[in-house]
Design a protein around this motif. Structure first.
Motif, PDB file in Angstrom:
ATOM      1  N   PRO A  51       3.467   9.561  -7.900  1.00 51.01           N
ATOM      2  CA  PRO A  51       4.350   8.391  -8.066  1.00 51.01           C
ATOM      3  C   PRO A  51       3.775   7.089  -7.527  1.00 51.01           C
ATOM      4  O   PRO A  51       4.467   6.344  -6.818  1.00 51.01           O
ATOM      5  CB  PRO A  51       5.586   8.806  -7.280  1.00 51.01           C
ATOM      6  CG  PRO A  51       5.043   9.624  -6.160  1.00 51.01           C
ATOM      7  CD  PRO A  51       3.879  10.388  -6.744  1.00 51.01           C
ATOM      8  N   TYR A  52       2.518   6.803  -7.852  1.00 53.21           N
ATOM      9  CA  TYR A  52       1.898   5.589  -7.331  1.00 53.21           C
ATOM     10  C   TYR A  52       1.471   4.685  -8.482  1.00 53.21           C
ATOM     11  O   TYR A  52       0.886   5.137  -9.467  1.00 53.21           O
ATOM     12  CB  TYR A  52       0.697   5.941  -6.441  1.00 53.21           C
ATOM     13  CG  TYR A  52       1.067   6.938  -5.380  1.00 53.21           C
ATOM     14  CD1 TYR A  52       2.020   6.628  -4.404  1.00 53.21           C
ATOM     15  CD2 TYR A  52       0.507   8.211  -5.371  1.00 53.21           C
ATOM     16  CE1 TYR A  52       2.390   7.553  -3.447  1.00 53.21           C
ATOM     17  CE2 TYR A  52       0.868   9.143  -4.412  1.00 53.21           C
ATOM     18  CZ  TYR A  52       1.823   8.808  -3.455  1.00 53.21           C
ATOM     19  OH  TYR A  52       2.196   9.734  -2.518  1.00 53.21           O
ATOM     20  N   LYS A  53       1.747   3.400  -8.332  1.00 55.66           N
ATOM     21  CA  LYS A  53       1.485   2.444  -9.399  1.00 55.66           C
ATOM     22  C   LYS A  53       0.017   2.043  -9.490  1.00 55.66           C
ATOM     23  O   LYS A  53      -0.469   1.689 -10.570  1.00 55.66           O
ATOM     24  CB  LYS A  53       2.344   1.185  -9.191  1.00 55.66           C
ATOM     25  CG  LYS A  53       3.840   1.454  -9.206  1.00 55.66           C
ATOM     26  CD  LYS A  53       4.619   0.176  -8.920  1.00 55.66           C
ATOM     27  CE  LYS A  53       6.127   0.432  -8.896  1.00 55.66           C
ATOM     28  NZ  LYS A  53       6.894  -0.794  -8.580  1.00 55.66           N
TER      29      LYS A  53
ATOM     30  N   ALA B 286      -0.227   5.127   0.805  1.00 58.02           N
ATOM     31  CA  ALA B 286       0.772   6.189   0.689  1.00 58.02           C
ATOM     32  C   ALA B 286       0.099   7.545   0.570  1.00 58.02           C
ATOM     33  O   ALA B 286       0.615   8.553   1.070  1.00 58.02           O
ATOM     34  CB  ALA B 286       1.671   5.939  -0.519  1.00 58.02           C
ATOM     35  N   PHE B 287      -1.053   7.578  -0.093  1.00 54.76           N
ATOM     36  CA  PHE B 287      -1.761   8.834  -0.316  1.00 54.76           C
ATOM     37  C   PHE B 287      -3.228   8.513  -0.535  1.00 54.76           C
ATOM     38  O   PHE B 287      -3.574   7.410  -0.968  1.00 54.76           O
ATOM     39  CB  PHE B 287      -1.180   9.560  -1.538  1.00 54.76           C
ATOM     40  CG  PHE B 287      -1.777  10.913  -1.790  1.00 54.76           C
ATOM     41  CD1 PHE B 287      -1.504  11.971  -0.959  1.00 54.76           C
ATOM     42  CD2 PHE B 287      -2.629  11.121  -2.877  1.00 54.76           C
ATOM     43  CE1 PHE B 287      -2.056  13.232  -1.187  1.00 54.76           C
ATOM     44  CE2 PHE B 287      -3.187  12.365  -3.119  1.00 54.76           C
ATOM     45  CZ  PHE B 287      -2.898  13.431  -2.265  1.00 54.76           C
ATOM     46  N   ALA B 288      -4.073   9.479  -0.217  1.00 51.37           N
ATOM     47  CA  ALA B 288      -5.507   9.320  -0.480  1.00 51.37           C
ATOM     48  C   ALA B 288      -6.099  10.682  -0.798  1.00 51.37           C
ATOM     49  O   ALA B 288      -5.622  11.716  -0.308  1.00 51.37           O
ATOM     50  CB  ALA B 288      -6.216   8.704   0.726  1.00 51.37           C
TER      51      ALA B 288
ATOM     52  N   ARG C 183       0.819  -1.208   0.000  1.00 52.41           N
ATOM     53  CA  ARG C 183       0.000   0.000   0.000  1.00 52.41           C
ATOM     54  C   ARG C 183       0.855   1.261   0.000  1.00 52.41           C
ATOM     55  O   ARG C 183       0.363   2.337  -0.330  1.00 52.41           O
ATOM     56  CB  ARG C 183      -0.947   0.004   1.201  1.00 52.41           C
ATOM     57  CG  ARG C 183      -2.038  -1.058   1.073  1.00 52.41           C
ATOM     58  CD  ARG C 183      -3.242  -0.741   1.922  1.00 52.41           C
ATOM     59  NE  ARG C 183      -4.268  -1.766   1.734  1.00 52.41           N
ATOM     60  CZ  ARG C 183      -4.717  -2.573   2.697  1.00 52.41           C
ATOM     61  NH1 ARG C 183      -4.235  -2.456   3.925  1.00 52.41           N
ATOM     62  NH2 ARG C 183      -5.633  -3.474   2.440  1.00 52.41           N
ATOM     63  N   GLU C 184       2.129   1.135   0.365  1.00 54.43           N
ATOM     64  CA  GLU C 184       3.032   2.286   0.290  1.00 54.43           C
ATOM     65  C   GLU C 184       3.266   2.734  -1.149  1.00 54.43           C
ATOM     66  O   GLU C 184       3.780   3.834  -1.394  1.00 54.43           O
ATOM     67  CB  GLU C 184       4.380   1.950   0.940  1.00 54.43           C
ATOM     68  CG  GLU C 184       4.327   1.738   2.443  1.00 54.43           C
ATOM     69  CD  GLU C 184       3.836   0.352   2.818  1.00 54.43           C
ATOM     70  OE1 GLU C 184       3.598  -0.467   1.901  1.00 54.43           O
ATOM     71  OE2 GLU C 184       3.683   0.087   4.028  1.00 54.43           O
ATOM     72  N   GLU C 185       2.851   1.912  -2.101  1.00 59.53           N
ATOM     73  CA  GLU C 185       3.007   2.253  -3.514  1.00 59.53           C
ATOM     74  C   GLU C 185       1.655   2.490  -4.180  1.00 59.53           C
ATOM     75  O   GLU C 185       1.556   2.540  -5.410  1.00 59.53           O
ATOM     76  CB  GLU C 185       3.743   1.128  -4.251  1.00 59.53           C
ATOM     77  CG  GLU C 185       5.139   0.855  -3.707  1.00 59.53           C
ATOM     78  CD  GLU C 185       5.832  -0.276  -4.445  1.00 59.53           C
ATOM     79  OE1 GLU C 185       5.585  -0.424  -5.654  1.00 59.53           O
ATOM     80  OE2 GLU C 185       6.603  -1.011  -3.804  1.00 59.53           O
ATOM     81  N   ALA C 186       0.625   2.650  -3.368  1.00 60.96           N
ATOM     82  CA  ALA C 186      -0.735   2.793  -3.907  1.00 60.96           C
ATOM     83  C   ALA C 186      -1.430   4.035  -3.352  1.00 60.96           C
ATOM     84  O   ALA C 186      -1.094   4.544  -2.279  1.00 60.96           O
ATOM     85  CB  ALA C 186      -1.555   1.551  -3.589  1.00 60.96           C
TER      86      ALA C 186
END
Length: 310
Positions: free
Chosen positions: A189-191, A164-166, A129-132
């Protein structure tokens, strides 16, 4: 004295959405066998509230809990449904109608949101989730109080689930619109983007959200995953249980601290003190009666009426 629960829906042009609402009605009928549980709509579907109250009254009900199937306190929860109930109350001197609160953010709604997000994630390759990024999409209203509840739900899920972000967007009225938010996400920068539409059931707007996200996916190298709507899950039913219990105890009061009709809210000063009346008088119902009532099988008469368009 017989008691009833009137589930107050909004109504939809989408027959699938109305069918999903009736599933909720059936589950609440099973959940509250000692009550007469019925339902009605503000617009686009039948029965209207007046018809539902009339048949409950004819069945001997003298106390009705009006239960809004509404997530957040926008105009429908603050104006339209109370206006309809107050108007109906005046027509039946020996009937008491008690308004329950809208659903709002509850612990069970958070749990259900988490479950839907996890189900959407499980359909894709594992990714931390750190990449989402998490994107919540609300209906959007002209009431900042209701819109802010969607943003609050976003924040609670963001912190609770470790994304990571919302961020929050809306499908109409409020900004940012979904179509404005999607291009912005391309610069982050999120996949993966997990999209949670904050809707009880399917319908025109939810399908529009899915279409917009699918169209954007065709142009993006990022991975978008949409959740289902909340539906009639046990956790949602528990949220309704809370509101019914509050109404029975007389504690189901709406939070008015940030209501633009009662306080001067920045940018909405002109709304303070306005009459809170319904605005659905021109779009009540369709046809003369609903095609199918929850818990009842279709009969030859309903089939004939459907063919004739009456």
């Amino acid at each position: 004295m017989k008691q009833g629960i009137l589930i107050c829906g909004h109504g939809s042009r989408d027959k699938e959405g109305v069918a999903h609402f009736r599933v909720l009605v059936e589950k609440l009928q099973q959940r509250y066998p000692d009550y007469i549980v019925d339902y009605g709509f503000l617009e686009f579907a039948h029965p209207v509230y007046a018809a539902a109250v009339e048949r409950m009254y004819q069945a001997g009900v003298r106390h009705i809990i009006a239960l809004p199937a509404i997530l957040f306190a926008g105009g429908h929860a603050k104006n339209d449904i109370p206006y309809e109930m107050n108007s109906l109350q005046q027509q039946y001197p020996d009937l008491t109608i008690t308004m329950a609160r809208h659903l709002g953010i509850t612990a069970s709604l958070l749990q259900l949101s988490k479950l839907l997000i996890e189900e959407a994630e499980s359909q894709a390759t594992p990714l931390p989730r750190e990449e989402a990024c998490l994107l919540l999409i609300g209906r959007g209203t002209n009431d900042p109080d209701a819109n802010s509840d969607v943003a609050k739900l976003t924040r609670m899920l963001w912190e609770g689930m470790g994304f990571a972000f919302a961020t929050t967007a809306y499908i109409g009225v409020a900004r940012p619109l979904l179509t404005d938010a999607l291009p912005v996400l391309e610069h982050l920068p999120y996949k993966r983007i997990v999209v949670l539409p904050v809707f009880l059931f399917t319908g025109v707007l939810l399908k529009r959200i899915y279409e917009n996200v699918a169209a954007h996916q065709q142009l993006s190298s990022k991975q978008y995953r949409c959740t289902q709507s909340y539906g009639s899950h046990e956790w949602l039913l528990q949220a309704f249980d809370e509101r019914i219990q509050e109404a029975l105890e007389g504690s189901g009061n709406m939070n008015c601290q940030l209501c633009k009709y009662r306080k001067q809210i920045v940018g909405f000063e002109a709304d303070q003190g306005q009459d809170q009346i319904g605005h659905h008088l021109q779009v009540k119902g369709i046809l003369f009666e609903e095609e199918e009532k929850p818990g009842r099988k279709k009969n030859i008469l309903s089939t004939v009426k459907k063919v004739l368009g009456i």
